[in-house]
Design a protein around this motif. Structure first.
Motif, short mmCIF file in Angstrom:
data_model
loop_
_atom_site.label_atom_id
_atom_site.label_comp_id
_atom_site.label_asym_id
_atom_site.label_seq_id
_atom_site.Cartn_x
_atom_site.Cartn_y
_atom_site.Cartn_z
N ILE A 73 39.49 44.18 40.14
CA ILE A 73 38.80 43.43 41.19
C ILE A 73 39.74 43.23 42.38
O ILE A 73 39.36 43.42 43.54
CB ILE A 73 38.30 42.08 40.64
CG1 ILE A 73 37.11 42.32 39.73
CG2 ILE A 73 37.90 41.15 41.77
CD1 ILE A 73 36.63 41.09 39.01
N LEU A 88 34.30 49.34 37.37
CA LEU A 88 33.99 48.52 38.54
C LEU A 88 33.78 49.40 39.77
O LEU A 88 32.92 49.12 40.59
CB LEU A 88 35.14 47.54 38.78
CG LEU A 88 35.03 46.66 40.02
CD1 LEU A 88 33.96 45.61 39.82
CD2 LEU A 88 36.35 45.99 40.31
N PRO A 109 54.22 31.32 28.94
CA PRO A 109 53.19 32.37 28.86
C PRO A 109 53.58 33.53 29.77
O PRO A 109 54.38 33.35 30.69
CB PRO A 109 51.93 31.68 29.36
CG PRO A 109 52.39 30.53 30.15
CD PRO A 109 53.69 30.11 29.55
N PRO A 110 53.02 34.71 29.54
CA PRO A 110 53.44 35.89 30.31
C PRO A 110 53.36 35.70 31.82
O PRO A 110 54.24 36.16 32.54
CB PRO A 110 52.45 36.97 29.86
CG PRO A 110 51.98 36.55 28.54
CD PRO A 110 52.04 35.06 28.51
N ALA A 164 37.18 48.23 33.13
CA ALA A 164 37.72 47.71 34.39
C ALA A 164 37.57 48.75 35.50
O ALA A 164 37.13 48.44 36.60
CB ALA A 164 39.17 47.32 34.21
N ILE A 186 47.08 35.39 23.96
CA ILE A 186 48.44 35.86 24.24
C ILE A 186 49.05 36.44 22.98
O ILE A 186 48.95 35.86 21.89
CB ILE A 186 49.28 34.71 24.81
CG1 ILE A 186 48.67 34.23 26.11
CG2 ILE A 186 50.71 35.16 25.05
CD1 ILE A 186 49.31 33.03 26.70
N LEU A 242 49.26 41.58 27.87
CA LEU A 242 49.79 40.61 26.92
C LEU A 242 48.93 39.36 26.81
O LEU A 242 48.94 38.69 25.78
CB LEU A 242 51.22 40.22 27.30
CG LEU A 242 52.24 40.93 26.42
CD1 LEU A 242 52.25 42.41 26.74
CD2 LEU A 242 53.60 40.34 26.60
N THR A 243 48.20 39.04 27.87
CA THR A 243 47.40 37.83 27.80
C THR A 243 46.03 38.09 27.18
O THR A 243 45.48 37.23 26.51
CB THR A 243 47.20 37.24 29.21
OG1 THR A 243 48.44 37.32 29.90
CG2 THR A 243 46.77 35.81 29.16
N PHE A 244 45.47 39.28 27.44
CA PHE A 244 44.09 39.50 26.99
C PHE A 244 43.91 40.70 26.07
O PHE A 244 43.09 40.68 25.18
CB PHE A 244 43.17 39.69 28.19
CG PHE A 244 43.00 38.46 29.01
CD1 PHE A 244 42.22 37.42 28.56
CD2 PHE A 244 43.62 38.35 30.23
CE1 PHE A 244 42.05 36.28 29.32
CE2 PHE A 244 43.46 37.21 31.00
CZ PHE A 244 42.67 36.18 30.55
N HIS A 245 44.63 41.76 26.32
CA HIS A 245 44.28 43.01 25.64
C HIS A 245 45.39 43.49 24.72
O HIS A 245 45.95 44.55 24.94
CB HIS A 245 43.95 44.09 26.66
CG HIS A 245 43.07 43.64 27.77
ND1 HIS A 245 41.76 43.31 27.56
CD2 HIS A 245 43.30 43.44 29.08
CE1 HIS A 245 41.21 42.93 28.70
NE2 HIS A 245 42.12 43.00 29.64
N GLN A 251 45.96 37.25 35.46
CA GLN A 251 46.04 36.09 34.59
C GLN A 251 44.66 35.57 34.23
O GLN A 251 44.43 35.10 33.13
CB GLN A 251 46.87 35.00 35.28
CG GLN A 251 46.72 33.62 34.72
CD GLN A 251 47.35 33.51 33.35
OE1 GLN A 251 47.97 34.45 32.87
NE2 GLN A 251 47.20 32.37 32.72
N PHE A 252 43.71 35.66 35.19
CA PHE A 252 42.40 35.08 34.92
C PHE A 252 41.43 36.07 34.29
O PHE A 252 40.62 35.70 33.46
CB PHE A 252 41.79 34.52 36.20
CG PHE A 252 42.45 33.25 36.63
CD1 PHE A 252 42.41 32.13 35.81
CD2 PHE A 252 43.15 33.19 37.81
CE1 PHE A 252 43.03 30.96 36.18
CE2 PHE A 252 43.79 32.01 38.19
CZ PHE A 252 43.72 30.91 37.37
N LEU A 253 41.50 37.33 34.69
CA LEU A 253 40.49 38.27 34.21
C LEU A 253 41.08 39.54 33.61
O LEU A 253 40.37 40.52 33.43
CB LEU A 253 39.54 38.65 35.36
CG LEU A 253 38.55 37.56 35.77
CD1 LEU A 253 37.89 37.93 37.07
CD2 LEU A 253 37.51 37.35 34.69
N GLY A 254 42.34 39.52 33.31
CA GLY A 254 42.92 40.68 32.63
C GLY A 254 42.81 41.95 33.47
O GLY A 254 42.93 41.92 34.69
N LEU A 255 42.56 43.05 32.79
CA LEU A 255 42.49 44.33 33.50
C LEU A 255 41.36 44.34 34.51
O LEU A 255 41.48 44.92 35.59
CB LEU A 255 42.26 45.46 32.50
CG LEU A 255 43.48 45.91 31.72
CD1 LEU A 255 43.09 47.03 30.79
CD2 LEU A 255 44.55 46.37 32.66
N LEU A 256 40.27 43.67 34.16
CA LEU A 256 39.15 43.60 35.09
C LEU A 256 39.61 42.91 36.38
O LEU A 256 39.25 43.33 37.48
CB LEU A 256 38.01 42.84 34.45
CG LEU A 256 36.75 42.72 35.28
CD1 LEU A 256 36.11 44.07 35.44
CD2 LEU A 256 35.79 41.74 34.67
#
Lengths: 364, 359, 503
Positions: free
Chosen positions: C432, A276, C336-337, A273, B24, C311-314, C423-428
Motif C-alpha cells: 500500500i 494490490l 518488538p521488531p 500483497a 511476532i 517478523l511481525t505478521f508472516h 508494522q500495521f499491515l505487514g506485507l500488504l
C-alpha cells in the motif's frame, strides 16, 4: 459531445493495458472451480470461446461509439432522448459502481481469509479507497499510468507457475473434448464473467487518441487476458485433478503456497500483497469512469462526484458482512454484467443500425 | 480544510483497533510436527512437537511435546494452550504423523482440518507410524537437533530414492481423485533412530495394507520416473549384487478399457552395478546375464505387488485415472468393479550402463 | 491524497530591484558613504574628476594600473572623453540614480566630473576571489574529467562552453533575489532544446520571489513543480562534463552565481540513478552497475520494512534454514521488531549526520566507532538482533550508491513510512505504501514533463538509456521526453554500418 482536448487524451496503445487490467481482477484467483464444474478438464476450450466472443463485443462497442463519436452517455442521449437515455445511463452507472464494490469487497475478503482474519473491513476499505482517490484525482493519465505499472508489476507472477508445473500431471487434460457441446457452452457462460470489466471502455473510449488504432489495442488486450486465463486454467488443471479442484476455492492462491524461493517460502502472502497492483487499476479505472459519467450526466464537478462515489462505496462495503453476502454480490453483479454485454450491447447496436437507416431515409 | 484533516486523522485513529493482531516470531510457539494417536473409538490423542530455541546462538533448540485428548484436532490445540507459555501457531507445521491403528480407522477428518487452515503450507509431509507417535516425538535423537528436523530430512531423502513421493497435496490429490488411492510412508521408531519401513497403502483414507521398503522401491518404479534408489538381486548360488537406478521410466498400455480391460506396464530401468562382490562385472556377456537376472527378479516381485494391490482393491498406481485419460466417456463404476480381476502385466527392462571405475 | 498537494502557482510579480520609490543622488551618496569601505577620491592632475567605488569589491590595483594611467595624462572636458580614452568595455554613462546604485554595489567604479553631478560613468571592474577549480567531491569518478564547478558563474560557464564550442550554446541571464540580486544563468543549446522547456525554466526563475538566493539549491526548491515532494525534481550536479552532455540531449541547465552546482532539467527519475561514470565504461559493465544500483535502491528502501512485516505478521514466509537463526537472534531482544528497526535506522542516521557535520578526519573516526563499537555492543547487550544490524547497515550502504546526493537522502527517508505501514499491515502495508508513492510519482512533473518517463508514458525508444545503458551506436536519438527540436544525434547508418570480415 464536447471534444476532449488532445493533451488530456492518452495514447491508443493504452487501450491494451486498460482493457486487460480491468478484466483481470480477483476472479482469476479462484475461477477454475466454477468453469470446471460444467466442462471439467475441457473448460480451457470455453476460455478460448469466451475470449473470442468478447472480441466481437469490442468490435460492436467501438462501432457503437465511433458512429456517434461519443461515450455511452452520448449514445443513449442520441438514441433515446434526454430522459430515457439519461435513465439508462444512470442504471448503467449503478452497475459500474457495483462492479467496483464487488472487486473491492472480494479483495478484502481474500485478505481476511488468507492473511489477516481480524482485519476490520472499514479500515482497509478506507485505505484502499483513499489510495484509489489519490490516483483518480490525477486524471485519466495517472489512472492509465497505474494500469501500465500494475501490468508490469504483476507480470512476473506468471513465473511462479513453474513450481506447480514441477508437480504436474499432464494426463489430467486428456482426453480432449470429452464433454458435450452444451457442457462447454455452460462453462463458457461461466468464463464470460471473468472477461467482464471491458465494458468500462464505453465511458473512457473518447479519451483514447485515434479510435481505430486503439480498437486494435483493445482487441490485443482482450487476447492477452484470454492468454492469461488459458495459462492459469492449464496450470491449475494439471496440478489439481477435477475432484480436488472442486474442493479448492482459490486455486491460484493455493498454487502460490508451494512456491519455495531461497529467501522466502509461502508466496501467497507476498502474492496477495502484490495483487494490490492488479486490484487498484480496477478500482481506479472504475471510479474514474463512473465519476466522469456522473459529471457528464448531471453537470456535477467530477471531483465532487468522485468523493460522493467513494463515500457510497465505502458505506456499501461495510454493509457486506460475511462470505455468503460477498458470494451473492459476486454472482448477482456478474449476472447483470452478462446480460449487459451479451444482450444490451447487441440490442443497442441493432437500434443504432435501424435509427441510422431511418435517419438516412428521412434525409434522403 | 484543517478541520477536515483533523477529522480524517481522528477517524483513522479510531479505526486502528481494526488492524490485524500481531504474531511476532519470538512470541509464538511454532508447532513443527504433530502426531495423532488412537485413544478410543471417537477420541484421538494429539501430540504437538515444538522446538524451543535456547539462549545463545550455538545451543541447539530443545524439543517439547504437548499432549491433549479430544475428538477434533482444533479443540485439542485449545487444550494444549493451558500448558504452554506462548500461543501456538501451526503455520510452520512440517510433519503430520498418524498412528497405524488410527490410520486403519480413517484419517480424513484430521487431514481436513489441516488443509482448511490457510496458514499451512502444501509441502507438509505425512507419515504413518507403527506404534505411538508420542513416544516417537518425545525421543531425543542424536542424529538431529529435533525429531521434526530428523523426520523431514529422512522422508525427503527417502522419497527421492525408495518410496513414492507423498506430501499433503499428493495425499489429497489421490484421496479426492477418482481412479487412484493414496499412499503414505510407513515409519517406525527403533531405539534412538527412526526407520522408514515401507509404504502404507490406503483405500480412501483408511490404511488397508503395507509394502516393505524393497517393494516400495518397485512400487515407485511403477508410479513415477525417478533417478535414484538401490535394489538387491540374487545372482546364482548365494552371490548377490546391488543395482543402482540411474534413470527409470514407466509406460502404460491399456486395451479394451470399456469392456474387458487389460493393462501392460513397461518399466525401463537404466542402472549401474554398484556392489558385486565376486562377480567380474567387466565382462560384457556377464553384464547381459546380470541384466536378465535383475529383470527376472524384479518382474516376479512387481507382479506380486500388483496382485496384492488388486486383491486389496487399492489403485495406488492410479491406473483408473490413466485409463480415464485415454478413454472417452470413461465409466469409473465399471472400472472399479472390474479392477481386482483386470489382467495387469508388468514388464521390466533393465539396461546396465556402467560398472564402477575399476576393471 | 492530502499528502502531496500541489501548491498554487505563485503570483507573478515583477522582479524589480529593492530601491523602491524615488531616490535622489545626494541621498544615495549619503547611503553609500555610510559604509567604511566606500571611498571617493578626487583626482586633479590635468583635469578634476571624482572616482568612487567600494574598496572591497574593486581591486585597488586595477584602479591604479588599468584605469588612472589612461585618463590622468590627458586633459578631459567631460565624461565622454573619459569613455573614449579608456580601453575597457561595458562602460555605461547614466544619470539614473537607481542604475548607479545597482551598478556600484555590484562592483562598478563611478566616475564623475563634479561631485554633486548626478551624471556619472560606470566602469565595470568587479574583482572576486575565486577558488581554484578542484576535483569533484560528491560525484567523483575514477575515469573521466576531474573538473568541478566553483563559486563563480563566469568560470563555470567557461568550463561548459569550452566543451560546447558552438554559437547555438545560449546563456540567458536573470537577476534573482531582492537583496542578493544573484545572477542566474539559464543555459541551453538553441535548435536542440525545446523552446517550451526553455521558456518554462526562464519564467519560473523570473517568478522567484525571495530576498536572497544564495545557492542553486534554493532555486531548485523554488522552481520545482511540486514543492512538497520529497523527490528532487531537477538534477543537481557539480560536473561540467555532465552539464555539457545533458545540454546536448536537449535539456536546460540553470546556474546561479556563487554556487558550485548546476541544475539540469527536465529530469526523469531514472536519471537520478545513473552516474555520469556510466558513460565512461563499456556499456555492458555500465548496464550491470546501473542495475546493481537500482537493486540497491530497492533493497535500501524495502529491506527493513520487509523484516518488520515478516517478523511481525508472516512468520510462515521465513525460509526453513533461516528460521532457527532468526529465532535465536531475536529471542533475547526486549523490543518488538518495529522498535528495533526504528532505533537502528535512527542511529545510523545519527552516525551519518554526525559524520557529515564534523571535519572529515573526525567524521571517519565517528563512522568507525559508531559502526563497529556501538553495533557489536548493541548486539552483545541483546538490544538488537545481529540479523537486523546487518540488514540496516547494508541498507544504509546501499542508499549511498545513489549518485545524486539529494536522491540518496530521499531514499533514506522513504523507508520510514514503509516501516510504519509494515508494522500495521505487514506485507500488504508495504504494498500500500508503495502504491501511494507510485501515485505521487505518477503525478509528479519536472519542468512540466512527466517525472517517471520513460517508464510511463512508456517510450520504448528512451529505455535505451534508462535502466540499462545501451552502446553509443544505439544512442542515436535524443530522449523524446524532452521533445528536442533536432531528434537525431548522429547518422545512424554510418554508426552501425556492418563491415565484412576483411574490410
Amino acid at each position: 459531445m464536447s471534444q476532449i482536448s488532445v493533451n488530456k487524451q492518452i495514447s491508443p496503445y493504452m487501450a491494451f493495458y486498460m482493457v486487460t487490467t480491468m478484466q483481470i481482477g480477483v476472479g482469476i484467483l479462484g475461477f477454475e472451480r466454477y468453469i470446471a464444474k460444467s466442462a471439467g478438464h475441457d473448460a480451457w476450450i470455453s476460455v478460448i470461446i469466451g475470449g473470442l466472443s468478447f472480441n466481437v463485443l469490442i468490435w460492436m462497442i467501438y462501432r457503437l461509439l465511433t458512429k456517434e463519436n461519443a461515450d455511452i452517455i452520448g449514445v443513449h442521449r442520441n438514441l433515446f432522448g434526454r430522459w430515457i437515455g439519461g435513465a439508462l445511463s444512470f442504471l448503467l452507472l449503478i452497475y459500474f459502481s457495483s462492479t467496483i464494490l464487488t472487486v473491492l469487497r472480494t479483495y478484502i475478503e481474500v485478505i481476511q481469509i488468507w492473511v489477516f482474519p481480524e482485519l476490520g473491513t472499514p479500515i482497509i476499505s478506507i485505505i484502499l479507497l483513499g489510495l484509489a482517490y489519490s490516483y483518480v484525482i490525477g486524471g485519466i493519465r495517472v489512472v492509465a499510468g497505474l494500469s501500465v505499472l500494475g501490468f508490469f508489476i504483476s507480470l512476473p507472477l506468471f513465473l511462479l507457475k513453474y513450481y506447480a508445473l514441477k508437480n504436474a500431471h499432464y494426463t489430467n487434460l486428456l482426453p480432449i473434448l470429452d464433454h458435450s457441446f452444451s457442457e462447454l457452452m455452460a462453462a463458457t457462460r461461466g468464463v464470460t464473467l471473468d472477461y467482464l470489466g471491458l465494458e468500462l471502455i464505453l465511458l473512457y473510449m473518447p479519451f483514447l487518441k485515434q479510435p481505430e488504432k486503439s480498437q486494435k489495442w483493445a482487441h490485443f488486450g482482450n487476447l492477452f487476458t484470454m492468454f492469461t486465463y488459458l495459462i492459469t486454467v492449464f496450470v491449475s488443471f494439471v496440478y489439481f485433478n477435477q475432484e480436488q479442484l472442486q474442493h479448492t476455492i482459490w486455486a491460484t492462491l493455493t498454487l502460490w503456497k508451494i512456491v519455495d524461493l531461497p529467501f522466502a517460502q509461502r508466496f501467497e502472502y507476498a502474492g496477495i500483497a502484490l495483487w494490490l497492483f492488479v486490484i487498484l487499476p480496477n478500482l481506479c479505472i472504475g471510479l474514474w469512469s463512473v465519476s466522469r459519467g456522473i459529471h457528464r450526466l448531471y453537470k456535477i464537478k467530477q471531483k465532487s462526484a468522485l468523493r460522493t462515489m467513494i463515500l457510497v462505496i465505502f458505506i456499501c462495503c461495510i454493509l457486506v458482512v460475511d462470505r455468503q453476502q460477498v458470494d451473492i454480490l459476486n454472482t448477482k453483479v456478474s449476472q447483470i454484467g452478462f446480460y449487459i454485454l451479451y444482450a444490451y450491447i447487441p440490442f443497442l447496436f441493432v437500434i443504432q443500425l435501424i435509427s441510422g437507416k431511418v435517419r438516412k431515409t428521412k434525409n434522403g | 480544510m484543517a478541520k477536515k484533516k483533523l477529522l480524517i486523522i481522528f477517524t483513522l485513529i479510531l479505526l486502528t483497533g481494526c488492524f490485524p493482531s500481531k504474531k511476532i516470531l519470538e512470541d509464538v510457539q511454532l508447532v513443527s510436527a504433530v502426531g495423532y494417536d488412537y485413544k478410543s473409538n471417537n477420541q484421538v490423542e494429539l501430540n504437538g512437537m515444538v522446538a524451543i530455541p535456547q539462549r545463545g546462538e550455538d545451543i541447539p533448540p530443545i524439543s517439547q511435546v504437548f499432549t491433549a485428548t479430544t475428538n477434533t484436532s482444533k479443540m485439542a490445540r485449545a487444550l494444549e494452550q493451558a500448558e504452554s507459555p506462548k500461543p501456538f501457531e501451526i503455520g510452520r507445521l512440517e510433519i503430520a504423523l498418524y498412528n497405524n491403528r488410527l490410520a486403519e480407522k480413517g484419517i480424513y477428518d484430521l487431514v481436513d482440518t489441516l488443509q482448511r487452515d490457510p496458514s499451512l503450507g502444501r509441502d507438509l509431509y505425512m507419515a504413518i507410524v507403527n506404534g505411538s507417535t508420542k513416544t516417537l516425538l518425545k525421543q531425543q535423537y542424536p542424529l538431529s537437533e529435533t525429531p521434526s528436523k530428523y523426520l523431514l530430512q529422512l522422508l525427503d531423502q527417502n522419497m527421492k530414492a525408495n518410496i513414492p513421493k507423498s506430501n499433503i497435496h499428493d495425499f489429497l490429490y489421490r484421496y479426492y481423485g477418482k481412479g487412484m488411492d493414496p499412499n503414505l510412508p510407513l515409519i517406525e521408531k527403533q531405539g534412538d533412530r527412526i526407520r522408514v519401513v515401507g509404504t502404507a497403502l490406503l483405500k480412501d483414507d483408511k490404511m488397508v495394507g503395507q509394502l516393505k521398503l524393497e517393494d516400495s522401491f518397485l512400487l515407485k518404479l511403477l508410479m513415477e520416473p525417478f533417478e535414484k534408489g538401490i535394489y538387491e538381486v540374487k545372482f546364482k548360488n548365494n552371490q548377490f549384487f546391488t543395482i543402482q537406478n540411474l534413470k527409470s521410466k514407466v509406460e502404460y498400455r491399456f486395451k479394451d478399457v470399456k469392456r474387458s480391460p487389460s493393462v501392460d506396464i513397461f518399466v525401463h530401468v537404466k542402472g549401474r552395478v554398484s556392489e558385486a562382490p565376486k562377480i567380474p562385472v567387466s565382462d560384457p556377456s556377464l553384464i547381459e546375464q546380470l541384466e536378465r537376472a535383475t529383470e527376472i527378479a524384479m518382474n516376479k516381485r512387481i507382479n506380486k505387488i500388483v496382485k496384492k494391490l488388486q486383491k486389496a482393491k487399492v489403485d495406488t498406481i492410479g491406473l483408473g485415472d490413466l485409463a480415464r485419460s485415454r478413454t472417452r466417456g470413461f465409466d469409473f463404476k465399471h472400472w472399479d468393479d472390474q479392477y481386482p480381476d483386470i489382467p495387469i502385466n508388468v514388464k521390466v527392462n533393465v539396461e546396465i550402463i556402467q560398472a564402477g571405475i575399476t576393471e | 491524497m492530502i499528502f502531496f498537494k500541489k501548491k498554487k502557482k505563485k503570483q507573478q510579480e515583477s522582479n524589480s530591484v529593492s530601491t523602491k520609490g524615488s531616490l535622489t543622488f545626494p541621498e544615495l551618496m549619503k547611503k553609500l558613504t555610510a559604509s567604511a569601505d566606500f571611498s571617493t577620491v578626487k583626482q586633479s592632475s590635468l583635469s578634476t574628476f571624482y572616482i568612487s567605488y567600494y574598496k572591497t569589491l574593486v581591486n585597488p590595483e586595477f584602479v591604479h594600473r588599468d584605469l588612472l594611467p589612461y585618463i590622468t595624462e590627458i586633459p578631459l572636458k567631460n565624461l565622454d572623453d573619459i569613455q573614449k580614452h579608456l580601453p575597457l568595455d561595458g562602460m555605461v554613462k547614466t544619470n539614473d540614480v537607481h542604475d548607479i546604485a545597482n551598478k556600484v554595489t555590484a562592483g562598478f567604479i563611478l566616475i564623475q566630473m563634479n561631485k554633486d553631478d548626478p551624471e556619472g560613468l560606470l566602469v565595470p571592474s568587479l574583482s572576486t576571489e575565486n577558488r581554484q577549480i578542484s576535483i569533484p567531491e560528491t560525484e567523483f569518478s575514477v575515469v573521466g574529467p576531474k573538473e568541478a564547478f566553483v563559486e563563480s558563474l563566469d568560470t563555470n560557464l567557461n568550463l561548459i562552453r569550452k566543451r560546447l564550442p558552438i554559437p547555438e550554446f545560449t546563456v540567458k541571464e536573470v537577476r534573482v533575489g531582492k537583496l542578493s540580486k544573484t545572477r542566474v544563468a539559464i543555459i541551453y543549446i538553441d535548435g536542440i532544446a525545446d523552446e517550451e522547456n526553455v521558456n518554462t525554466a526562464i519564467q519560473r526563475v523570473n517568478d522567484i520571489e525571495y530576498d536572497h538566493v544564495v545557492d542553486s539549491s534554493y532555486i531548485n526548491q523554488m522552481i520545482s513543480d511540486n514543492e512538497n515532494s520529497p523527490f528532487p525534481q531537477l538534477i543537481d550536479t557539480e560536473r561540467p562534463d555532465r552539464v555539457a552532455s545533458v545540454l546536448s540531449e536537449g535539456k536546460v541547465a540553470i546556474m546561479a552565481d556563487g554556487s558550485p552546482h548546476a541544475l539540469t532539467g527536465p529530469t526523469t527519475i531514472v536519471e537520478f540513478f545513473s552516474a555520469f561514470e556510466d558513460y565512461f565504461l563499456n556499456w555492458t559493465l555500465a548496464s550491470v552497475i546501473r542495475l546493481i544500483r537500482l537493486m540497491a535502491v530497492m533493497f535500501s528502501v524495502l529491506s527493513s520494512p520487509l523484516y518488520v512485516a515478516v517478523l511481525t505478521f508472516h512468520y510462515e514466509m521465513i525460509p526453513e534454514n533461516l528460521l532457527a537463526t532468526l529465532v535465536a537472534s531475536r529471542n533475547d531482544i526486549p523490543f518488538p521488531p518495529i522498535l528495533e528497526a526504528i532505533v537502528l535506522e535512527l542511529s545510523i542516521e545519527l552516525l551519518r549526520e554526525a559524520g557529515a557535520r564534523l571535519p572529515s578526519k573526525v567524521g571517519q573516526t565517528i563512522g568507525i566507532v559508531g559502526g563497529i563499537v556501538i553495533g557489536t555492543a548493541a548486539v552483545q547487550a541483546g538490544l538488537t538482533s545481529n540479523v537486523l544490524l546487518i540488514i540496516v547497515a547494508l541498507a544504509a550502504l546501499a542508499s549511498f550508491t545513489t549518485p545524486v546526493y539529494q536522491m540518496s537522502n530521499t531514499i533514506r527517508l522513504l523507508r520510514f513510512p514503509f516501516l510504519l505501514f509494515a508494522q500495521f499491515l505487514g506485507l500488504l502495508g508495504v504494498a500500500i505504501c508503495f502504491a501511494f508513492i507510485v501515485s505521487h510519482l505518477l503525478k509528479l512533473t519536472s519542468l512540466g514533463r512527466p517525472y517517471i518517463a520513460p517508464l510511463y508514458p512508456l517510450r520504448a525508444n528512451d529505455l535505451k538509456d534508462a535502466l540499462i545503458r545501451m552502446p553509443f551506436s544505439m544512442q542515436n536519438s535524443r530522449p523524446s521526453l524532452l521533445r528536442p527540436q533536432d531528434k537525431a544525434r548522429m547518422n545512424k547508418k554510418r554508426a552501425t554500418a556492418k563491415h565484412d570480415i576483411e574490410d
